[in-house]
Design a protein around this motif. Structure first.
Motif, PDB file in Angstrom:
ATOM      1  N   ARG A 137       0.795  -1.232   0.000  1.00 13.70           N
ATOM      2  CA  ARG A 137       0.000   0.000   0.000  1.00 13.70           C
ATOM      3  C   ARG A 137       0.826   1.280   0.000  1.00 13.70           C
ATOM      4  N   PHE A 138       2.007   1.248   0.628  1.00 14.76           N
ATOM      5  CA  PHE A 138       2.793   2.481   0.778  1.00 14.76           C
ATOM      6  C   PHE A 138       3.842   2.627  -0.309  1.00 14.76           C
ATOM      7  N   CYS A 139       3.859   1.723  -1.273  1.00 17.22           N
ATOM      8  CA  CYS A 139       4.968   1.672  -2.230  1.00 17.22           C
ATOM      9  C   CYS A 139       4.570   2.251  -3.577  1.00 17.22           C
ATOM     10  N   SER A 178      12.672  -1.126  -7.468  1.00 17.17           N
ATOM     11  CA  SER A 178      11.327  -1.548  -7.872  1.00 17.17           C
ATOM     12  C   SER A 178      11.321  -3.024  -8.224  1.00 17.17           C
ATOM     13  N   GLY A 179      10.197  -3.653  -7.912  1.00 19.34           N
ATOM     14  CA  GLY A 179       9.994  -5.036  -8.331  1.00 19.34           C
ATOM     15  C   GLY A 179      10.141  -6.030  -7.206  1.00 19.34           C
ATOM     16  N   GLU A 180       9.599  -7.220  -7.452  1.00 18.07           N
ATOM     17  CA  GLU A 180       9.699  -8.312  -6.481  1.00 18.07           C
ATOM     18  C   GLU A 180      10.639  -9.372  -7.080  1.00 18.07           C
ATOM     19  N   PRO A 181      11.829  -9.517  -6.485  1.00 18.64           N
ATOM     20  CA  PRO A 181      12.812 -10.451  -7.061  1.00 18.64           C
ATOM     21  C   PRO A 181      12.267 -11.868  -7.253  1.00 18.64           C
ATOM     22  N   VAL A 210      18.942  -9.797  -1.102  1.00 18.07           N
ATOM     23  CA  VAL A 210      17.727  -9.949  -1.903  1.00 18.07           C
ATOM     24  C   VAL A 210      16.545  -9.714  -0.972  1.00 18.07           C
ATOM     25  N   SER A 211      15.746  -8.711  -1.290  1.00 20.75           N
ATOM     26  CA  SER A 211      14.615  -8.369  -0.439  1.00 20.75           C
ATOM     27  C   SER A 211      13.321  -8.863  -1.072  1.00 20.75           C
ATOM     28  N   THR A 212      12.503  -9.535  -0.276  1.00 17.12           N
ATOM     29  CA  THR A 212      11.240 -10.066  -0.809  1.00 17.12           C
ATOM     30  C   THR A 212      10.061  -9.707   0.087  1.00 17.12           C
ATOM     31  N   CYS A 213       8.889  -9.587  -0.547  1.00 10.23           N
ATOM     32  CA  CYS A 213       7.690  -9.315   0.245  1.00 10.23           C
ATOM     33  C   CYS A 213       7.194 -10.604   0.900  1.00 10.23           C
ATOM     34  N   LEU A 233      13.390 -10.002   4.507  1.00 11.60           N
ATOM     35  CA  LEU A 233      11.943 -10.197   4.373  1.00 11.60           C
ATOM     36  C   LEU A 233      11.231  -8.910   4.771  1.00 11.60           C
ATOM     37  N   SER A 234      10.354  -8.447   3.901  1.00  8.46           N
ATOM     38  CA  SER A 234       9.558  -7.271   4.231  1.00  8.46           C
ATOM     39  C   SER A 234       8.404  -7.710   5.117  1.00  8.46           C
ATOM     40  N   LEU A 235       8.515  -7.369   6.372  1.00 12.22           N
ATOM     41  CA  LEU A 235       7.532  -7.843   7.348  1.00 12.22           C
ATOM     42  C   LEU A 235       6.458  -6.778   7.576  1.00 12.22           C
ATOM     43  N   HIS A 236       6.874  -5.604   8.036  1.00 21.89           N
ATOM     44  CA  HIS A 236       6.021  -4.421   8.177  1.00 21.89           C
ATOM     45  C   HIS A 236       4.867  -4.519   9.169  1.00 21.89           C
ATOM     46  N   ALA A 237       4.662  -5.674   9.758  1.00 20.86           N
ATOM     47  CA  ALA A 237       3.621  -5.809  10.786  1.00 20.86           C
ATOM     48  C   ALA A 237       3.902  -7.072  11.588  1.00 20.86           C
ATOM     49  N   TYR A 277      11.062  -3.429   8.345  1.00 22.96           N
ATOM     50  CA  TYR A 277       9.824  -2.972   8.985  1.00 22.96           C
ATOM     51  C   TYR A 277       9.696  -1.481   8.714  1.00 22.96           C
ATOM     52  N   SER A 278       8.823  -1.117   7.769  1.00 21.25           N
ATOM     53  CA  SER A 278       8.610   0.294   7.468  1.00 21.25           C
ATOM     54  C   SER A 278       7.640   0.860   8.485  1.00 21.25           C
ATOM     55  N   LEU A 279       8.076   1.885   9.192  1.00 20.43           N
ATOM     56  CA  LEU A 279       7.249   2.447  10.262  1.00 20.43           C
ATOM     57  C   LEU A 279       6.305   3.513   9.723  1.00 20.43           C
ATOM     58  N   VAL A 309       8.760   5.291   7.044  1.00 20.58           N
ATOM     59  CA  VAL A 309       8.140   5.236   5.706  1.00 20.58           C
ATOM     60  C   VAL A 309       8.386   6.538   4.941  1.00 20.58           C
ATOM     61  N   ASN A 310       8.618   6.373   3.671  1.00 20.99           N
ATOM     62  CA  ASN A 310       8.766   7.519   2.779  1.00 20.99           C
ATOM     63  C   ASN A 310       7.392   7.833   2.225  1.00 20.99           C
ATOM     64  N   PRO A 311       6.772   8.925   2.644  1.00 15.87           N
ATOM     65  CA  PRO A 311       5.383   9.145   2.212  1.00 15.87           C
ATOM     66  C   PRO A 311       5.309   9.319   0.692  1.00 15.87           C
ATOM     67  N   GLY A 351      12.974  10.444  -2.431  1.00 12.42           N
ATOM     68  CA  GLY A 351      11.733  10.014  -3.062  1.00 12.42           C
ATOM     69  C   GLY A 351      11.643   8.496  -3.026  1.00 12.42           C
ATOM     70  N   ALA A 352      10.572   7.960  -2.466  1.00 14.92           N
ATOM     71  CA  ALA A 352      10.477   6.521  -2.255  1.00 14.92           C
ATOM     72  C   ALA A 352      10.618   5.764  -3.557  1.00 14.92           C
ATOM     73  N   CYS A 353      11.093   4.543  -3.363  1.00 16.98           N
ATOM     74  CA  CYS A 353      11.165   3.505  -4.373  1.00 16.98           C
ATOM     75  C   CYS A 353      10.070   3.655  -5.454  1.00 16.98           C
TER      76      CYS A 353
HETATM   77  N1  SAH Z   1       9.627  -6.392  -3.444  1.00 21.13           N
HETATM   78  C1  SAH Z   1      10.713  -6.423  -2.518  1.00 21.13           C
HETATM   79  C2  SAH Z   1      11.728  -5.336  -2.737  1.00 21.13           C
HETATM   80  C3  SAH Z   1      11.161  -3.992  -2.862  1.00 21.13           C
HETATM   81  S1  SAH Z   1      11.440  -2.580  -1.962  1.00 21.13           S
HETATM   82  C4  SAH Z   1      10.197  -6.370  -1.105  1.00 21.13           C
HETATM   83  O1  SAH Z   1       8.998  -6.190  -0.917  1.00 21.13           O
HETATM   84  O2  SAH Z   1      10.970  -6.574  -0.190  1.00 21.13           O
HETATM   85  C5  SAH Z   1      12.482  -2.735  -0.636  1.00 21.13           C
HETATM   86  C6  SAH Z   1      11.855  -2.357   0.702  1.00 21.13           C
HETATM   87  O3  SAH Z   1      11.383  -1.000   0.722  1.00 21.13           O
HETATM   88  C7  SAH Z   1      10.671  -3.231   1.053  1.00 21.13           C
HETATM   89  O4  SAH Z   1      10.767  -3.587   2.407  1.00 21.13           O
HETATM   90  C8  SAH Z   1       9.501  -2.299   0.817  1.00 21.13           C
HETATM   91  O5  SAH Z   1       8.368  -2.710   1.524  1.00 21.13           O
HETATM   92  C9  SAH Z   1      10.079  -0.982   1.275  1.00 21.13           C
HETATM   93  N2  SAH Z   1       9.371   0.208   0.764  1.00 21.13           N
HETATM   94  C10 SAH Z   1       8.785   0.406  -0.428  1.00 21.13           C
HETATM   95  N3  SAH Z   1       8.236   1.627  -0.498  1.00 21.13           N
HETATM   96  C11 SAH Z   1       8.494   2.229   0.670  1.00 21.13           C
HETATM   97  C12 SAH Z   1       8.179   3.502   1.222  1.00 21.13           C
HETATM   98  N4  SAH Z   1       7.479   4.401   0.542  1.00 21.13           N
HETATM   99  N5  SAH Z   1       8.635   3.776   2.459  1.00 21.13           N
HETATM  100  C13 SAH Z   1       9.337   2.873   3.170  1.00 21.13           C
HETATM  101  N6  SAH Z   1       9.652   1.658   2.722  1.00 21.13           N
HETATM  102  C14 SAH Z   1       9.232   1.327   1.486  1.00 21.13           C
END
Ligand code: SAH
Length: 365
Positions: A137-139, A178-181, A210-213, A233-237, A277-279, A309-311, A351-353
């Motif tokens: 949602r935040f990407c 950008s992208g999901e490896p 290697v970062s994955t959702c 691992l992108s956990l975020h919660a 963990y993006s806050l 988090v990067n808004p 500027g976010a990803c």
């Molecule tokens: N698809 C992969 C790699 C993408 S981005 C993944 O999900 O891990 C790398 C990291 O940046 C991920 O943890 C992603 O959730 C986070 N990210 C993406 N947009 C962001 C934002 N606006 N602010 C903070 N983190 C963000």
């Protein structure tokens, strides 16, 4: 040759991409290149020469390969194209050495990559796909969906090109653009093998993340590749419910499926897993959530990366306040979970990803 071209179904633009159309020589492994030369009736050592031109000297054209006979250079250029990326925009930070590049691919798509300098070396953050279909949602990368996966050569070129433009060596690569490896698995693994090949750039797999959702099948597969890269691992919660709010993919794969895959990755590779963990203010940043996160990760040899988090303008998410971030980290540490707050590099261009690509496309529809 077709099987070597890595033109997946979602690669809509294959036809217009000369590198893919002709034969993408930079995406070939050393062994595949050897086969090409043997099939042409050439000696095997040509593979070593050409591999070095492509991956060590980073030649942009066959005409530069002066230790090859002219006839061979011509024959190669009839069959193959060399993938090169053209920088179309660069943002330079006023605060540190961070730079953000926008590169144009042969088919006209644009991708972004980031150059960062740390005391331990230079690090590049690269994209693995044009766009993304994971929907976090935040990407910003996912707002327009997926266009296509990048070829191994297009991932390599981000590294090579930034190294050349900066005149400095890259020591670390993170697949966090950008992208999901794991959604471009074959190409990503081929990229990893090429970028770590000692006959080319020869990066250490330990210096690659290697970062994955959280696609469990991909994580299990990667664990078997004998490539000791770091998995993030992108956990975020800390629980499925909250995770599903932020990451639609969490509706498909619960934490009960994703975390055992991470544990298996650690067991197989001996590499400590990183959890991202993006806050987000008021969404996942309370002390209770930090406690729940600590409980979830308890007993694991891991590291938590806290990313304020990067808004992005398309969503209402705001970054957590300084105090909330510090409190969150303290709770984790009190519970013996290793945590760092992601240092903000190039905060003026941060500027976010996926945002740079998006703003470029808004200007040039
Ligand atoms: N698809 C992969 C790699 C993408 S981005 C993944 O999900 O891990 C790398 C990291 O940046 C991920 O943890 C992603 O959730 C986070 N990210 C993406 N947009 C962001 C934002 N606006 N602010 C903070 N983190 C963000």
């Amino acid at each position: 040759m077709d099987s070597l071209l890595q033109c997946s179904e979602e690669t809509k633009s294959c036809k217009e991409n000369p590198a893919v159309h002709k034969g993408d020589i930079k995406s070939l492994s050393f062994e595949e290149l050897e086969t090409v030369f043997l099939d042409m009736g050439e000696k095997g050592f040509r593979a070593r020469q050409v591999f070095s031109w492509l991956h060590e000297k980073q030649a942009a054209d066959f005409s530069e390969m002066t230790n090859l006979p002219l006839g061979l250079r011509e024959s190669l250029s009839r069959q193959f194209a060399i993938t090169v990326l053209e920088p179309v925009e660069v943002l330079v930070s006023r605060f540190d050495a961070t730079r953000k590049y926008l590169f144009r691919l042969a088919d006209g798509n644009v991708i972004e990559s980031v150059w960062m300098e740390y005391h331990h070396g230079n690090s590049v953050c690269i994209s693995s796909q044009v766009g993304c279909r994971m929907g976090c949602r935040f990407c910003a990368s996912t707002l327009d969906g997926l266009v296509r996966g990048l070829t191994p050569a297009e991932m390599l070129e981000q590294v090579y090109r930034m190294q050349k433009l900066m005149g400095k060596r890259v020591s670390n690569v993170v697949l966090m653009g950008s992208g999901e490896p794991m959604d471009n698995y074959e190409n990503v693994v081929k990229f990893l093998r090429l970028v770590t090949d000692k006959r080319g750039l020869g990066l250490s797999a330990r210096n690659i993340t290697v970062s994955t959702c959280g696609l469990p099948d991909g994580i299990y597969r990667l664990a078997e590749e004998k490539l000791p890269v770091t998995l993030a691992l992108s956990l975020h919660a800390p629980d499925d419910e909250k995770r599903q709010e932020l990451m639609p993919i969490a509706r498909k794969y619960s934490l009960k499926e994703v975390l055992p895959a991470c544990d298996a990755y650690f067991e197989k590779t001996g590499r400590r897993v990183s959890f991202e963990y993006s806050l987000v203010a008021g969404v996942n940043d309370t002390k209770e959530e930090a406690k729940a996160l600590a409980a979830l990760l308890k007993g694991r040899s891991c590291h938590v990366n806290l990313i304020p988090v990067n808004p992005i303008k398309e969503r209402k998410y705001a970054r957590s306040g300084r105090q909330a971030i510090a409190d969150f980290k303290n709770v984790l540490e009190k519970n013996e979970i290793n945590a760092t707050i992601r240092r903000e590099m190039g905060r003026d261009i941060s500027g976010a990803c996926g945002q740079l690509r998006r703003s470029y496309r808004e200007k040039r529809p």
